[in-house]
Design an enzyme around this catalytic site. Structure first.
Site, short mmCIF file in Angstrom:
data_model
loop_
_atom_site.label_atom_id
_atom_site.label_comp_id
_atom_site.label_asym_id
_atom_site.label_seq_id
_atom_site.Cartn_x
_atom_site.Cartn_y
_atom_site.Cartn_z
N GLY A 1 0.83 -1.21 0.00
CA GLY A 1 0.00 0.00 0.00
C GLY A 1 0.85 1.25 0.00
N SER B 1 1.29 3.50 -2.53
CA SER B 1 1.01 4.55 -3.52
C SER B 1 0.53 5.87 -2.94
CB SER B 1 -0.02 4.04 -4.54
OG SER B 1 -1.12 3.47 -3.85
N ARG B 2 -0.06 5.82 -1.74
CA ARG B 2 -0.62 7.04 -1.16
C ARG B 2 -0.33 7.10 0.34
NH1 ARG B 2 -6.03 6.92 -0.91
NH2 ARG B 2 -6.24 4.74 -1.50
N ALA C 1 -10.73 -3.97 15.74
CA ALA C 1 -10.50 -5.40 15.98
C ALA C 1 -9.39 -5.93 15.07
CB ALA C 1 -11.79 -6.18 15.77
N TYR D 1 -12.35 -2.21 12.14
CA TYR D 1 -11.00 -1.65 11.98
C TYR D 1 -10.19 -1.86 13.27
CZ TYR D 1 -7.36 1.84 11.06
OH TYR D 1 -6.16 2.48 10.86
N SER E 1 -2.72 0.59 14.68
CA SER E 1 -3.43 1.86 14.88
C SER E 1 -3.77 2.05 16.35
CB SER E 1 -4.73 1.87 14.07
OG SER E 1 -5.51 2.99 14.43
N1 LIG Z 1 -4.30 7.82 8.47
C1 LIG Z 1 -4.40 7.54 9.76
O1 LIG Z 1 -4.84 8.35 10.60
C2 LIG Z 1 -3.98 6.18 10.27
C3 LIG Z 1 -3.93 5.98 11.65
C4 LIG Z 1 -3.53 4.75 12.14
C5 LIG Z 1 -3.17 3.74 11.29
N2 LIG Z 1 -3.22 3.94 9.95
C6 LIG Z 1 -2.85 2.82 9.09
O2 LIG Z 1 -1.81 3.20 8.22
C7 LIG Z 1 -1.92 2.49 7.00
C8 LIG Z 1 -1.94 3.48 5.84
O3 LIG Z 1 -3.04 4.36 6.03
P1 LIG Z 1 -3.22 5.68 5.14
O4 LIG Z 1 -3.92 6.66 6.00
O5 LIG Z 1 -1.96 6.04 4.47
O6 LIG Z 1 -4.28 5.12 4.07
P2 LIG Z 1 -4.64 5.65 2.59
O7 LIG Z 1 -4.18 7.05 2.41
O8 LIG Z 1 -6.08 5.33 2.42
O9 LIG Z 1 -3.74 4.70 1.65
C9 LIG Z 1 -3.98 3.32 1.67
C10 LIG Z 1 -2.97 2.63 0.79
O10 LIG Z 1 -3.20 1.22 0.90
C11 LIG Z 1 -3.41 0.68 -0.41
N3 LIG Z 1 -4.33 -0.46 -0.29
C12 LIG Z 1 -5.55 -0.51 0.30
N4 LIG Z 1 -6.04 -1.76 0.24
C13 LIG Z 1 -5.11 -2.51 -0.39
C14 LIG Z 1 -5.03 -3.88 -0.77
N5 LIG Z 1 -6.03 -4.74 -0.51
N6 LIG Z 1 -3.92 -4.30 -1.41
C15 LIG Z 1 -2.92 -3.45 -1.70
N7 LIG Z 1 -2.92 -2.14 -1.37
C16 LIG Z 1 -4.02 -1.69 -0.73
C17 LIG Z 1 -3.95 1.83 -1.24
O11 LIG Z 1 -3.72 1.58 -2.64
P3 LIG Z 1 -4.49 2.45 -3.81
O12 LIG Z 1 -3.83 3.79 -3.85
O13 LIG Z 1 -4.26 1.70 -5.06
O14 LIG Z 1 -5.91 2.54 -3.39
C18 LIG Z 1 -3.09 2.97 -0.67
O15 LIG Z 1 -1.80 2.96 -1.24
C19 LIG Z 1 -3.19 1.64 7.11
O16 LIG Z 1 -2.86 0.33 7.51
C20 LIG Z 1 -3.97 2.35 8.19
O17 LIG Z 1 -4.86 1.48 8.85
C21 LIG Z 1 -3.62 5.14 9.42
#
Ligand SMILES: NC(=O)c1ccc[n+]([C@@H]2O[C@H](COP(=O)([O-])OP(=O)(O)OC[C@H]3O[C@@H](n4cnc5c(N)ncnc54)[C@H](OP(=O)(O)O)[C@@H]3O)[C@@H](O)[C@H]2O)c1
Length: 248
Positions: free
Chosen positions: A10, A12-13, A157, A155, A142
């Site tokens: 994951g 890309s973003r 869990a 999420y 998280s």
């Molecule tokens: N943001 C927060 O506040 C926060 C807090 C705690 C934990 N986290 C954790 O940190 C991680 C990243 O979060 P983020 O905020 O950066 O999320 P995000 O901006 O929504 O980016 C999610 C990334 O995961 C990829 N992805 C989603 N499902 C996938 C799958 N089945 N197979 C391969 N790639 C997949 C997406 O690819 P595409 O671009 O192709 O869609 C994207 O690159 C996650 O595990 C999230 O639970 C985030």
């Protein structure tokens, strides 16, 4: 000098993207996966390669599907032969509905994606590390997995499950020179949190010491430290990076 080869799922973003760039700047060869956003993935790959350091590879792969991850491992073996480190970052948060309003299908989809993407990667990639008797694995969990969150039952869990999975795995693979740890972000400014209402964010932050969301680059700094600099004596831990949100 031998380049460190890292797989970021994951990438890309959001947080994954920042992790990829931080590792690339450190000279690592960065392999990353994405699910659907081809344009963002190609943009990141160009940025990594423009740095002129360890270079990168982008792979479209649904990490929640074991056959896709098996196929990914074949491509990785062909491209770079081995992995020094894995960052299991791919994840989804779900639709924010309270448990009784969430469909059973959607609820399990969140669990399946967030737990399955970690277990699939470990199942398929660990043998590469075990044969080299070396490796570092970071699983992104998280604060919600520690505290629970209304509207995020699946999420929360799923992230708690990843923590105990990681601790168990750490106990199994430590003797092969492989460390497994989790990094647990609080509220981080990415696409995942941009749709959350200002009122909800303000309520969450009101008692926190810093009163702001974290940056993806701050999480990336911690991941880079854990992969490149931290002692290998840190094993089975969940490191929280939340600006004090969880202690307030
Ligand atoms: N943001 C927060 O506040 C926060 C807090 C705690 C934990 N986290 C954790 O940190 C991680 C990243 O979060 P983020 O905020 O950066 O999320 P995000 O901006 O929504 O980016 C999610 C990334 O995961 C990829 N992805 C989603 N499902 C996938 C799958 N089945 N197979 C391969 N790639 C997949 C997406 O690819 P595409 O671009 O192709 O869609 C994207 O690159 C996650 O595990 C999230 O639970 C985030």
């Amino acid at each position: 000098m031998k380049k460190t080869i890292v797989l970021v799922t994951g990438g890309s973003r959001g947080i994954g993207r920042s992790i990829c760039m931080a590792l690339a700047e450190r000279g690592c060869t960065v392999l990353f996966t994405y699910l659907s956003n081809e344009a963002k993935a190609q943009e990141l790959l160009e940025e990594i390669n423009l740095l002129g350091k360890g270079g990168g590879y982008a792979y479209r792969c649904d990490m929640s599907r074991l056959p896709d991850v098996i196929d990914l491992s074949k491509r990785i073996r062909k491209d770079v032969s081995y992995l020094d480190a894995i960052v299991n970052n791919a994840g989804i948060v779900g639709d924010g509905k309270p448990f009784l309003f969430a469909t059973d299908e959607h609820w399990w989809d969140v669990i399946h994606t967030n737990v399955g993407s970690v277990t699939n990667t470990c199942r398929v990639m660990l043998p590469m590390m075990i044969s080299r008797k070396s490796g570092r694995i970071i699983n992104i969990t998280s604060l919600s997995g520690q505290k629970g969150n209304a509207g995020q039952s699946a999420y929360s869990a799923s992230k708690a499950a990843v923590v105990t999975f990681s601790r168990s795995l750490a106990k199994e693979v430590g003797r092969f020179g492989i460390t497994v740890n989790c990094i647990s972000p609080g509220l981080i400014d990415t696409d995942m949190t941009r749709d959350i209402s200002n009122e909800y964010v303000a309520n969450r932050l009101v008692w926190s010491p810093l009163k702001r969301k974290g940056g993806a680059d701050e999480v990336a700094n911690l991941v880079t430290y854990m992969l490149c600099d931290a002692p290998s004596y840190i094993i089975g831990q969940e490191l929280t990076i939340d600006g004090g949100l969880g202690v307030s």
